[in-house]
Design a protein around this motif. Structure first.
Motif, PDB file in Angstrom:
ATOM      1  N   LEU A 152      34.124  34.016  48.131  1.00 41.54           N
ATOM      2  CA  LEU A 152      34.729  35.051  47.286  1.00 41.54           C
ATOM      3  C   LEU A 152      35.789  35.849  48.041  1.00 41.54           C
ATOM      4  CD1 LEU A 152      31.520  36.273  45.447  1.00 41.54           C
ATOM      5  CD2 LEU A 152      33.380  34.924  44.481  1.00 41.54           C
ATOM      6  N   PHE A 153      35.528  36.121  49.310  1.00 38.39           N
ATOM      7  CA  PHE A 153      36.487  36.846  50.138  1.00 38.39           C
ATOM      8  C   PHE A 153      37.791  36.060  50.260  1.00 38.39           C
ATOM      9  CE2 PHE A 153      37.965  38.381  54.395  1.00 38.39           C
ATOM     10  CZ  PHE A 153      38.130  39.713  54.050  1.00 38.39           C
ATOM     11  N   VAL A 154      37.689  34.766  50.501  1.00 36.18           N
ATOM     12  CA  VAL A 154      38.874  33.913  50.633  1.00 36.18           C
ATOM     13  C   VAL A 154      39.617  33.818  49.300  1.00 36.18           C
ATOM     14  CG1 VAL A 154      39.659  31.546  51.032  1.00 36.18           C
ATOM     15  CG2 VAL A 154      37.992  32.587  52.576  1.00 36.18           C
ATOM     16  N   ALA A 155      38.878  33.723  48.189  1.00 27.51           N
ATOM     17  CA  ALA A 155      39.519  33.680  46.870  1.00 27.51           C
ATOM     18  C   ALA A 155      40.361  34.937  46.651  1.00 27.51           C
ATOM     19  CB  ALA A 155      38.462  33.548  45.778  1.00 27.51           C
ATOM     20  N   GLY A 156      39.842  36.084  47.052  1.00 29.16           N
ATOM     21  CA  GLY A 156      40.594  37.331  46.917  1.00 29.16           C
ATOM     22  C   GLY A 156      41.860  37.339  47.752  1.00 29.16           C
ATOM     23  N   VAL A 192      52.292  38.675  41.981  1.00 30.31           N
ATOM     24  CA  VAL A 192      53.649  38.928  41.486  1.00 30.31           C
ATOM     25  C   VAL A 192      53.757  40.309  40.850  1.00 30.31           C
ATOM     26  CG1 VAL A 192      54.160  36.489  41.151  1.00 30.31           C
ATOM     27  CG2 VAL A 192      53.123  37.791  39.282  1.00 30.31           C
ATOM     28  N   ASN A 193      52.634  41.006  40.719  1.00 27.47           N
ATOM     29  CA  ASN A 193      52.640  42.365  40.185  1.00 27.47           C
ATOM     30  C   ASN A 193      51.399  43.099  40.690  1.00 27.47           C
ATOM     31  OD1 ASN A 193      50.443  41.543  38.431  1.00 27.47           O
ATOM     32  ND2 ASN A 193      51.981  40.690  37.038  1.00 27.47           N
ATOM     33  N   MET A 194      51.343  44.397  40.444  1.00 28.17           N
ATOM     34  CA  MET A 194      50.233  45.194  40.953  1.00 28.17           C
ATOM     35  C   MET A 194      48.882  44.847  40.323  1.00 28.17           C
ATOM     36  SD  MET A 194      50.733  47.250  43.513  1.00 28.17           S
ATOM     37  CE  MET A 194      49.678  48.699  43.400  1.00 28.17           C
ATOM     38  N   PRO A 195      48.805  44.592  39.012  1.00 28.02           N
ATOM     39  CA  PRO A 195      47.497  44.194  38.459  1.00 28.02           C
ATOM     40  C   PRO A 195      46.918  42.952  39.129  1.00 28.02           C
ATOM     41  CG  PRO A 195      48.950  44.853  36.681  1.00 28.02           C
ATOM     42  CD  PRO A 195      49.790  44.836  37.929  1.00 28.02           C
ATOM     43  N   MET A 196      47.774  41.963  39.431  1.00 25.17           N
ATOM     44  CA  MET A 196      47.292  40.752  40.099  1.00 25.17           C
ATOM     45  C   MET A 196      46.827  41.074  41.510  1.00 25.17           C
ATOM     46  SD  MET A 196      49.275  37.127  40.609  1.00 25.17           S
ATOM     47  CE  MET A 196      48.494  35.733  41.454  1.00 25.17           C
ATOM     48  N   LEU A 197      47.563  41.910  42.212  1.00 21.52           N
ATOM     49  CA  LEU A 197      47.156  42.314  43.559  1.00 21.52           C
ATOM     50  C   LEU A 197      45.822  43.048  43.522  1.00 21.52           C
ATOM     51  CD1 LEU A 197      47.840  42.734  46.619  1.00 21.52           C
ATOM     52  CD2 LEU A 197      48.775  44.949  45.921  1.00 21.52           C
ATOM     53  N   ILE A 198      45.675  43.951  42.564  1.00 20.82           N
ATOM     54  CA  ILE A 198      44.439  44.723  42.443  1.00 20.82           C
ATOM     55  C   ILE A 198      43.260  43.794  42.148  1.00 20.82           C
ATOM     56  CG2 ILE A 198      43.257  46.437  41.012  1.00 20.82           C
ATOM     57  CD1 ILE A 198      46.007  47.869  40.779  1.00 20.82           C
ATOM     58  N   ALA A 199      43.484  42.760  41.317  1.00 18.53           N
ATOM     59  CA  ALA A 199      42.429  41.783  41.044  1.00 18.53           C
ATOM     60  C   ALA A 199      42.023  41.048  42.323  1.00 18.53           C
ATOM     61  CB  ALA A 199      42.901  40.785  39.988  1.00 18.53           C
ATOM     62  N   GLY A 200      43.017  40.658  43.126  1.00 18.16           N
ATOM     63  CA  GLY A 200      42.719  40.006  44.396  1.00 18.16           C
ATOM     64  C   GLY A 200      41.939  40.909  45.326  1.00 18.16           C
ATOM     65  N   ARG A 201      42.317  42.172  45.347  1.00 19.21           N
ATOM     66  CA  ARG A 201      41.599  43.134  46.186  1.00 19.21           C
ATOM     67  C   ARG A 201      40.152  43.296  45.722  1.00 19.21           C
ATOM     68  NH1 ARG A 201      42.348  44.565  50.841  1.00 19.21           N
ATOM     69  NH2 ARG A 201      42.109  46.813  50.581  1.00 19.21           N
ATOM     70  N   PHE A 223      38.240  40.910  44.370  1.00 13.61           N
ATOM     71  CA  PHE A 223      37.508  39.760  44.895  1.00 13.61           C
ATOM     72  C   PHE A 223      37.240  39.937  46.392  1.00 13.61           C
ATOM     73  CE2 PHE A 223      38.611  37.483  41.033  1.00 13.61           C
ATOM     74  CZ  PHE A 223      37.522  36.641  40.863  1.00 13.61           C
ATOM     75  N   GLN A 224      38.247  40.399  47.122  1.00 14.57           N
ATOM     76  CA  GLN A 224      38.054  40.636  48.551  1.00 14.57           C
ATOM     77  C   GLN A 224      36.954  41.658  48.791  1.00 14.57           C
ATOM     78  OE1 GLN A 224      42.544  41.186  49.203  1.00 14.57           O
ATOM     79  NE2 GLN A 224      41.788  40.782  51.249  1.00 14.57           N
ATOM     80  N   GLY A 225      36.953  42.716  47.992  1.00 15.21           N
ATOM     81  CA  GLY A 225      35.950  43.758  48.167  1.00 15.21           C
ATOM     82  C   GLY A 225      34.543  43.256  47.927  1.00 15.21           C
ATOM     83  N   PHE A 226      34.375  42.452  46.867  1.00 15.22           N
ATOM     84  CA  PHE A 226      33.047  41.893  46.588  1.00 15.22           C
ATOM     85  C   PHE A 226      32.582  41.054  47.777  1.00 15.22           C
ATOM     86  CE2 PHE A 226      29.795  39.185  44.988  1.00 15.22           C
ATOM     87  CZ  PHE A 226      29.215  39.846  43.911  1.00 15.22           C
ATOM     88  N   GLY A 227      33.467  40.195  48.268  1.00 17.69           N
ATOM     89  CA  GLY A 227      33.106  39.352  49.399  1.00 17.69           C
ATOM     90  C   GLY A 227      32.813  40.148  50.652  1.00 17.69           C
TER      91      GLY A 227
END
Length: 458
Positions: A90-94, A102-111, A113-117
């Protein structure tokens, strides 16, 4: 074992493999965290989302709660090895999502996933500590836990700043991938062995659901605060507060809301000073780059001063704890938080000066870093003393919970203050100053509550 505990070290044969594995895992998460702090202003500008600046951190920290609680409840069922493997995936997926944003919502979504991992990874680490190390060694391994920030602190912020200035902020995410691969290669064998030898079965619970509701409620609160001047914002914030109450009652030990002496006061005080440190570090970088006009690499070096100071203090408190057999733990916590008050005051001074103030910024980071380095392993050791057989994961989840929730809320409040300042045309300087004064309030409250901290049996 009792007679020889004080002579045994965390790198002795019985603990060596697990200790190295813990340090590698934490180093990977720490590198990513420190690097993002440095480049956050740059990527927010590139993705045209400075008004969402706080969410770069809050999304990570709030989803970290979910990772902490879900793995905290499941680790006894599926084992440390499988839990750690899932956390890494999950961390790697984030990281992949954030790197290609390409935009802030996508970055926030990645963050998110990183946070969960990340939350799940560190929960596995805490769980391993409570199962594998006696109390006499816990401040040592927790100090090593903190010292895992040394290498990331030395190179992480500066390299991230250089990449953001001269290449692209995206490479900061890509750079983490080989570190993760190395950590997995060297860590998984240790967790596989721990699973086979030690992992008990823990009781299942409903904490995952409460954590989800808390994350939703906190998101509503922070979103509402972002446009609190409008009645819709007020309504959203109030709904968020209402939603948060029940989950907080379930996810924290009884007596937390009243800061009852003992474990509850320890948890609340820790949550407040961790919130202050992480949020202050985040907003001082924004101030240095957007208000003072410093390049990202120089701002990264200033942040590194705080992380290195933290590691030095963690090593010192470990030696002091060994010398006095833990009798001075409460005094070290209070002293550490007191140093943080000085540090935050210097941060506000450095940002408030019309010109210069860089020296104050460096000194402020040293004070706040040294203060939390004294307090953090010590509050962790005191809290873990309250773990009865079978409750190791529960106490670990309390620590991880406040380490994620409180900074996420604090940074989100700061981001909302910046958004409100922009709405009223007050500029980013006013918003940053308001955010920093909020952190000063939190650290003063933490200092007052530190006098209610007590070891088990006191």
């Amino acid at each position: 074992m009792e007679q020889g505990e004080s002579k045994v070290g965390i790198f002795d044969a019985g603990y060596r493999a697990l200790t190295i594995g813990i340090i590698l895992a934490v180093t990977t998460v720490a590198f990513e965290g420190l690097a993002i702090t440095t480049i956050a202003p740059d990527l927010a500008q590139h993705l045209k989302g400075i008004s969402l600046y706080g969410w770069i951190f809050s999304a990570f920290l709030l989803s970290q709660i979910l990772g902490t609680m879900v793995i905290g409840q499941q680790i006894g069922k599926i084992g440390v090895y499988r839990s750690f493997s899932l956390s890494i995936v999950l961390f790697v997926a984030g990281i992949l999502i954030a790197a290609t944003s390409v935009n802030m919502p996508m970055l926030i979504a990645g963050r998110a996933f990183q946070g969960f991992g990340a939350g799940a990874i560190v929960t596995c680490v805490y769980y391993s500590i409570t199962l594998s190390y006696p109390d006499a060694l816990r401040t040592k391994i927790l100090a090593a836990f903190s010292s895992a920030y040394i290498l990331p602190a030395l190179i992480g912020p500066y390299i991230a700043g250089l990449l953001a200035e001269y290449v692209s902020w995206r490479f900061v995410f890509w750079l983490v991938l080989p570190l993760i691969a190395l950590a997995v290669l060297l860590t998984l064998p240790s967790f596989r062995k721990l699973q086979a030898d030690s992992a008990p079965v823990m009781k299942s619970g409903r904490k995952e659901g409460y954590a989800l509701w808390l994350t939703i409620g906190t998101g509503l609160l922070l979103s509402g605060l972002g446009f609190i001047s409008d009645w819709k914002g007020i309504t959203l914030a109030l709904i968020g507060l209402i939603v948060m109450v029940r989950p907080l009652q379930q996810l924290l030990p009884a007596g937390t809301f009243s800061a009852k002496k003992g474990l509850p006061a320890t948890i609340v005080s820790r949550g407040l000073y961790v919130a202050c440190y992480v949020a202050t570090e985040s907003y001082v970088v924004l101030a240095l780059t957007e208000v003072k006009g410093l390049p990202a690499d120089l701002a990264g070096l200033i942040v590194a001063a705080g992380a290195l100071s933290w590691s030095a203090a963690a090593w010192l408190q470990s030696k002091l704890d060994e010398k006095d057999s833990g009798r001075g733990r409460k005094q070290r916590i209070t002293a550490g938080i007191g140093l943080m008050i000085v540090g935050v005051s210097l941060v506000i001074t450095s940002v408030g000066l019309e010109s210069g103030g860089i020296g104050f910024a460096v000194i402020s980071q040293i004070f706040t870093g040294f203060g939390i380095g004294l307090a953090n392993p010590t509050t962790g050791a005191i809290a873990l003393q309250y773990a009865r057989p079978g409750e190791e994961g529960e106490i670990s989840s309390y620590l991880q919970f406040v380490d994620a929730f409180c900074p996420g809320l604090s940074i989100g409040i700061g981001g909302a203050l910046i958004a409100v300042s922009g709405h009223f045309s007050q500029g980013i300087f006013t918003g940053i100053m308001l955010a920093l004064f909020a952190q000063l309030l939190f650290i003063v409250l933490s200092f007052l509550l530190s006098f209610r901290i007590a070891k088990r049996g006191d």
